[in-house]
Every structure is written in structure tokens, then in C-alpha cells.
Design a protein around this motif. Structure first.
Motif, PDB file in Angstrom:
ATOM      1  N   ALA A 262       0.816  -1.228   0.000  1.00  0.00           N
ATOM      2  CA  ALA A 262       0.000   0.000   0.000  1.00  0.00           C
ATOM      3  C   ALA A 262       0.845   1.271   0.000  1.00  0.00           C
ATOM      4  O   ALA A 262       0.334   2.359  -0.300  1.00  0.00           O
ATOM      5  CB  ALA A 262      -0.931   0.000   1.211  1.00  0.00           C
ATOM      6  N   ASP A 263       2.146   1.165   0.321  1.00  0.00           N
ATOM      7  CA  ASP A 263       3.044   2.323   0.337  1.00  0.00           C
ATOM      8  C   ASP A 263       3.590   2.652  -1.052  1.00  0.00           C
ATOM      9  O   ASP A 263       4.250   3.674  -1.231  1.00  0.00           O
ATOM     10  CB  ASP A 263       4.237   2.068   1.272  1.00  0.00           C
ATOM     11  N   ILE A 264       3.341   1.778  -2.020  1.00  0.00           N
ATOM     12  CA  ILE A 264       3.893   1.928  -3.371  1.00  0.00           C
ATOM     13  C   ILE A 264       2.939   2.783  -4.208  1.00  0.00           C
ATOM     14  O   ILE A 264       1.732   2.552  -4.233  1.00  0.00           O
ATOM     15  CB  ILE A 264       4.117   0.546  -4.022  1.00  0.00           C
ATOM     16  N   ASP A 265       3.500   3.779  -4.910  1.00  0.00           N
ATOM     17  CA  ASP A 265       2.671   4.696  -5.699  1.00  0.00           C
ATOM     18  C   ASP A 265       2.636   4.291  -7.176  1.00  0.00           C
ATOM     19  O   ASP A 265       3.128   3.224  -7.554  1.00  0.00           O
ATOM     20  CB  ASP A 265       3.145   6.137  -5.524  1.00  0.00           C
ATOM     21  N   GLY A 266       2.066   5.124  -7.986  1.00  0.00           N
ATOM     22  CA  GLY A 266       1.914   4.851  -9.411  1.00  0.00           C
ATOM     23  C   GLY A 266       3.223   4.716 -10.166  1.00  0.00           C
ATOM     24  O   GLY A 266       3.250   4.179 -11.277  1.00  0.00           O
ATOM     25  N   LEU A 267       4.318   5.199  -9.605  1.00  0.00           N
ATOM     26  CA  LEU A 267       5.638   5.069 -10.229  1.00  0.00           C
ATOM     27  C   LEU A 267       6.346   3.782  -9.802  1.00  0.00           C
ATOM     28  O   LEU A 267       7.511   3.579 -10.117  1.00  0.00           O
ATOM     29  CB  LEU A 267       6.498   6.287  -9.892  1.00  0.00           C
ATOM     30  N   GLN A 268       5.635   2.937  -9.063  1.00  0.00           N
ATOM     31  CA  GLN A 268       6.118   1.633  -8.622  1.00  0.00           C
ATOM     32  C   GLN A 268       7.273   1.706  -7.626  1.00  0.00           C
ATOM     33  O   GLN A 268       8.123   0.825  -7.583  1.00  0.00           O
ATOM     34  CB  GLN A 268       6.482   0.746  -9.820  1.00  0.00           C
ATOM     35  N   HIS A 269       7.313   2.785  -6.840  1.00  0.00           N
ATOM     36  CA  HIS A 269       8.268   2.863  -5.739  1.00  0.00           C
ATOM     37  C   HIS A 269       7.568   3.461  -4.523  1.00  0.00           C
ATOM     38  O   HIS A 269       6.422   3.898  -4.612  1.00  0.00           O
ATOM     39  CB  HIS A 269       9.530   3.657  -6.119  1.00  0.00           C
ATOM     40  N   THR A 270       8.253   3.468  -3.396  1.00  0.00           N
ATOM     41  CA  THR A 270       7.659   3.973  -2.159  1.00  0.00           C
ATOM     42  C   THR A 270       7.315   5.450  -2.320  1.00  0.00           C
ATOM     43  O   THR A 270       8.147   6.255  -2.737  1.00  0.00           O
ATOM     44  CB  THR A 270       8.634   3.785  -0.979  1.00  0.00           C
ATOM     45  N   ASN A 271       6.078   5.785  -1.989  1.00  0.00           N
ATOM     46  CA  ASN A 271       5.632   7.170  -2.068  1.00  0.00           C
ATOM     47  C   ASN A 271       6.390   8.022  -1.057  1.00  0.00           C
ATOM     48  O   ASN A 271       6.610   7.597   0.078  1.00  0.00           O
ATOM     49  CB  ASN A 271       4.123   7.239  -1.795  1.00  0.00           C
ATOM     50  N   ASN A 272       6.775   9.225  -1.459  1.00  0.00           N
ATOM     51  CA  ASN A 272       7.559  10.107  -0.589  1.00  0.00           C
ATOM     52  C   ASN A 272       6.865  10.405   0.725  1.00  0.00           C
ATOM     53  O   ASN A 272       7.517  10.598   1.757  1.00  0.00           O
ATOM     54  CB  ASN A 272       7.883  11.413  -1.316  1.00  0.00           C
ATOM     55  N   ALA A 273       5.535  10.463   0.730  1.00  0.00           N
ATOM     56  CA  ALA A 273       4.797  10.749   1.964  1.00  0.00           C
ATOM     57  C   ALA A 273       5.030   9.657   3.010  1.00  0.00           C
ATOM     58  O   ALA A 273       4.961   9.920   4.216  1.00  0.00           O
ATOM     59  CB  ALA A 273       3.311  10.891   1.668  1.00  0.00           C
ATOM     60  N   VAL A 274       5.325   8.439   2.577  1.00  0.00           N
ATOM     61  CA  VAL A 274       5.600   7.341   3.508  1.00  0.00           C
ATOM     62  C   VAL A 274       6.879   7.644   4.287  1.00  0.00           C
ATOM     63  O   VAL A 274       6.940   7.447   5.503  1.00  0.00           O
ATOM     64  CB  VAL A 274       5.701   5.994   2.756  1.00  0.00           C
ATOM     65  N   TYR A 275       7.906   8.143   3.612  1.00  0.00           N
ATOM     66  CA  TYR A 275       9.156   8.483   4.284  1.00  0.00           C
ATOM     67  C   TYR A 275       8.921   9.565   5.343  1.00  0.00           C
ATOM     68  O   TYR A 275       9.485   9.505   6.437  1.00  0.00           O
ATOM     69  CB  TYR A 275      10.204   8.966   3.284  1.00  0.00           C
ATOM     70  N   VAL A 276       8.104  10.548   5.015  1.00  0.00           N
ATOM     71  CA  VAL A 276       7.797  11.626   5.959  1.00  0.00           C
ATOM     72  C   VAL A 276       7.087  11.048   7.189  1.00  0.00           C
ATOM     73  O   VAL A 276       7.415  11.397   8.333  1.00  0.00           O
ATOM     74  CB  VAL A 276       6.959  12.728   5.283  1.00  0.00           C
ATOM     75  N   ARG A 277       6.149  10.150   6.975  1.00  0.00           N
ATOM     76  CA  ARG A 277       5.429   9.508   8.075  1.00  0.00           C
ATOM     77  C   ARG A 277       6.395   8.704   8.950  1.00  0.00           C
ATOM     78  O   ARG A 277       6.324   8.736  10.182  1.00  0.00           O
ATOM     79  CB  ARG A 277       4.320   8.623   7.519  1.00  0.00           C
ATOM     80  N   TRP A 278       7.321   7.969   8.320  1.00  0.00           N
ATOM     81  CA  TRP A 278       8.312   7.212   9.075  1.00  0.00           C
ATOM     82  C   TRP A 278       9.186   8.138   9.912  1.00  0.00           C
ATOM     83  O   TRP A 278       9.539   7.815  11.051  1.00  0.00           O
ATOM     84  CB  TRP A 278       9.177   6.372   8.153  1.00  0.00           C
ATOM     85  N   CYS A 279       9.569   9.283   9.346  1.00  0.00           N
ATOM     86  CA  CYS A 279      10.392  10.236  10.100  1.00  0.00           C
ATOM     87  C   CYS A 279       9.645  10.732  11.331  1.00  0.00           C
ATOM     88  O   CYS A 279      10.234  10.848  12.418  1.00  0.00           O
ATOM     89  CB  CYS A 279      10.818  11.406   9.212  1.00  0.00           C
ATOM     90  N   GLU A 280       8.357  11.003  11.192  1.00  0.00           N
ATOM     91  CA  GLU A 280       7.576  11.421  12.353  1.00  0.00           C
ATOM     92  C   GLU A 280       7.549  10.309  13.403  1.00  0.00           C
ATOM     93  O   GLU A 280       7.705  10.559  14.596  1.00  0.00           O
ATOM     94  CB  GLU A 280       6.160  11.799  11.943  1.00  0.00           C
ATOM     95  N   HIS A 281       7.366   9.077  12.949  1.00  0.00           N
ATOM     96  CA  HIS A 281       7.305   7.944  13.871  1.00  0.00           C
ATOM     97  C   HIS A 281       8.615   7.787  14.647  1.00  0.00           C
ATOM     98  O   HIS A 281       8.599   7.644  15.877  1.00  0.00           O
ATOM     99  CB  HIS A 281       6.975   6.661  13.109  1.00  0.00           C
ATOM    100  N   ILE A 282       9.752   7.818  13.966  1.00  0.00           N
ATOM    101  CA  ILE A 282      11.020   7.629  14.668  1.00  0.00           C
ATOM    102  C   ILE A 282      11.348   8.831  15.545  1.00  0.00           C
ATOM    103  O   ILE A 282      11.968   8.687  16.602  1.00  0.00           O
ATOM    104  CB  ILE A 282      12.189   7.282  13.716  1.00  0.00           C
ATOM    105  N   ALA A 283      10.923  10.032  15.163  1.00  0.00           N
ATOM    106  CA  ALA A 283      11.158  11.209  16.008  1.00  0.00           C
ATOM    107  C   ALA A 283      10.444  11.044  17.350  1.00  0.00           C
ATOM    108  O   ALA A 283      11.018  11.320  18.410  1.00  0.00           O
ATOM    109  CB  ALA A 283      10.700  12.472  15.297  1.00  0.00           C
ATOM    110  N   TRP A 284       9.184  10.585  17.311  1.00  0.00           N
ATOM    111  CA  TRP A 284       8.455  10.339  18.565  1.00  0.00           C
ATOM    112  C   TRP A 284       9.107   9.209  19.354  1.00  0.00           C
ATOM    113  O   TRP A 284       9.213   9.273  20.581  1.00  0.00           O
ATOM    114  CB  TRP A 284       6.989  10.019  18.290  1.00  0.00           C
ATOM    115  N   HIS A 285       9.535   8.156  18.652  1.00  0.00           N
ATOM    116  CA  HIS A 285      10.214   7.042  19.316  1.00  0.00           C
ATOM    117  C   HIS A 285      11.482   7.536  20.022  1.00  0.00           C
ATOM    118  O   HIS A 285      11.728   7.198  21.193  1.00  0.00           O
ATOM    119  CB  HIS A 285      10.549   5.958  18.287  1.00  0.00           C
ATOM    120  N   HIS A 286      12.277   8.334  19.329  1.00  0.00           N
ATOM    121  CA  HIS A 286      13.516   8.851  19.900  1.00  0.00           C
ATOM    122  C   HIS A 286      13.221   9.734  21.106  1.00  0.00           C
ATOM    123  O   HIS A 286      13.863   9.625  22.149  1.00  0.00           O
ATOM    124  CB  HIS A 286      14.294   9.618  18.825  1.00  0.00           C
TER     125      HIS A 286
END
Length: 187
Positions: free
Chosen positions: A55-79
Motif C-alpha cells: 500500500a506504500d507503493i505509488d503509481g511510479l512503482q516505488h515507495t511514495n515520498n509521503a511514507v518516508y515523511v510519516r516514518w520520520c515522524e514515527h522515529i522522532a516520537w520514538h527517539h
């Protein structure tokens, strides 16, 4: 979605925080994946394994950039929680570190199911109201950096949204974790 997999082994060394709260803080981290030591831009990385879902893969067949931003938010809270400050603390103190500016360099594509490791650091602080957080996402199979990010953070009062000084609790938790920033090597 962020998944913690058994493919990666994260070696974390924790020490008791010398501050009065007695919470644990991350002293250092190194990540080993399939025998490959990942090369981080800064020392003392706080890391989490991640892997793109279909579900993270976009129409260009790679990970959508918004997924990376979401992951950064997740690890920031974890840290932050690892350092001793979570969302409940932010609410209790009526303070938060808000993103004033976010920058991301998307260097290489990633695909569904790839094993990746995301790292974060606090890299600068003026000791008054602002800090800088950095991110690096590495592909475990070859150690290539696929994304780098940077947040410029400002301390705000939650009730008003106005900029405020860092409270003593933020200084005690965050200042010891700040690593010296240098320009990372470009891949």
C-alpha cells in the motif's frame, strides 16, 4: 506502515540519565543487517527497521515520498520517548517541539518488502527555543542511503501555539543527546 522485522539486529547501549528523572537514554547505536555494518552520517543513531508495504507503493512503482515523511515522524516520537519525553509529557508541560521547516532529499527509490533502517539524531540546539533533527534511511542489502531529511524545530506553547523557551525538562532530556552536525557525505 512501519514494521519491526527480525532481519535487522539493532545493538543499543543505554545508560541511566544523570538528570533527576532517572529515565533511560540512548548512548549509542550501531545497526548490523545480514553482516553489513550500516554507515551513519552521525554517531549515536537511534534506529528503527522499516519496510514498505504494498500500500506504500505509488503509481511510479516505488515507495511514495509521503511514507518516508510519516516514518520520520514515527522515529522522532520514538527517539523522544526513548530520551524521556513523550506526548503526555508535552501536554503536561504545555510545550512541544514543532516542525518549523522540513527538508528531504530523495536519493534512491525503494520497493515493497525491501529491508531498510531509519536513523535519527538531534544535531543542533541553541539552548533557548530551537533544535535541529536529522534523518537517514539506509537500504540494508547494500548500505546505500536512500533518503536524508532535516527538521528545524521550534519550541511552542501548546495552548497558544506561540514560540516559547525550552523548559528545563526538555533541556535535561534533549541537550545530552545532541550530536555535532557535519555535512554528510553525498552518495
Amino acid at each position: 506502515m512501519m514494521h519491526h522485522t527480525s532481519r535487522e539486529k539493532t545493538l543499543l547501549h543505554t545508560v541511566r540519565n544523570a538528570s533527576a528523572n532517572g529515565r533511560k537514554t540512548v548512548q549509542s547505536a550501531a545497526t548490523v543487517s545480514k553482516g553489513l555494518l550500516l554507515n551513519w552520517d552521525f554517531p549515536h543513531a537511534c534506529t528503527l527497521p522499516v519496510s514498505p508495504e504494498p500500500a506504500d507503493i505509488d503509481g511510479l512503482q516505488h515507495t511514495n515520498n509521503a511514507v518516508y515523511v510519516r516514518w520520520c515522524e514515527h522515529i522522532a516520537w520514538h527517539h523522544s520517548a526513548t530520551l524521556g519525553l513523550d506526548l503526555d509529557d508535552y501536554r503536561r508541560l504545555d510545550r512541544a517541539m514543532a516542525i518549523r521547516r522540513g527538508e528531504y532529499d530523495y536519493l534512491l527509490p525503494t520497493r515493497a518488502g525491501e529491508a531498510l533502517t531509519l536513523a535519527t539524531w538531534l544535531c543542533a540546539s541553541d539552548g533557548r527555543s530551537s533544535m535541529e533533527r536529522r534523518f537517514q534511511l539506509v537500504r540494508d542489502s547494500d548500505g546505500a542511503t536512500v533518503v536524508r531529511g532535516r527538521w528545524h524545530l521550534i519550541c511552542i506553547e501548546l495552548s497558544s501555539g506561540r514560540a516559547r523557551r525550552l523548559p528545563p525538562e526538555f533541556l535535561a532530556a534533549y541537550e545530552p543527546a545532541v550530536v555535532a552536525a557535519r555535512a554528510p557525505a553525498r552518495d
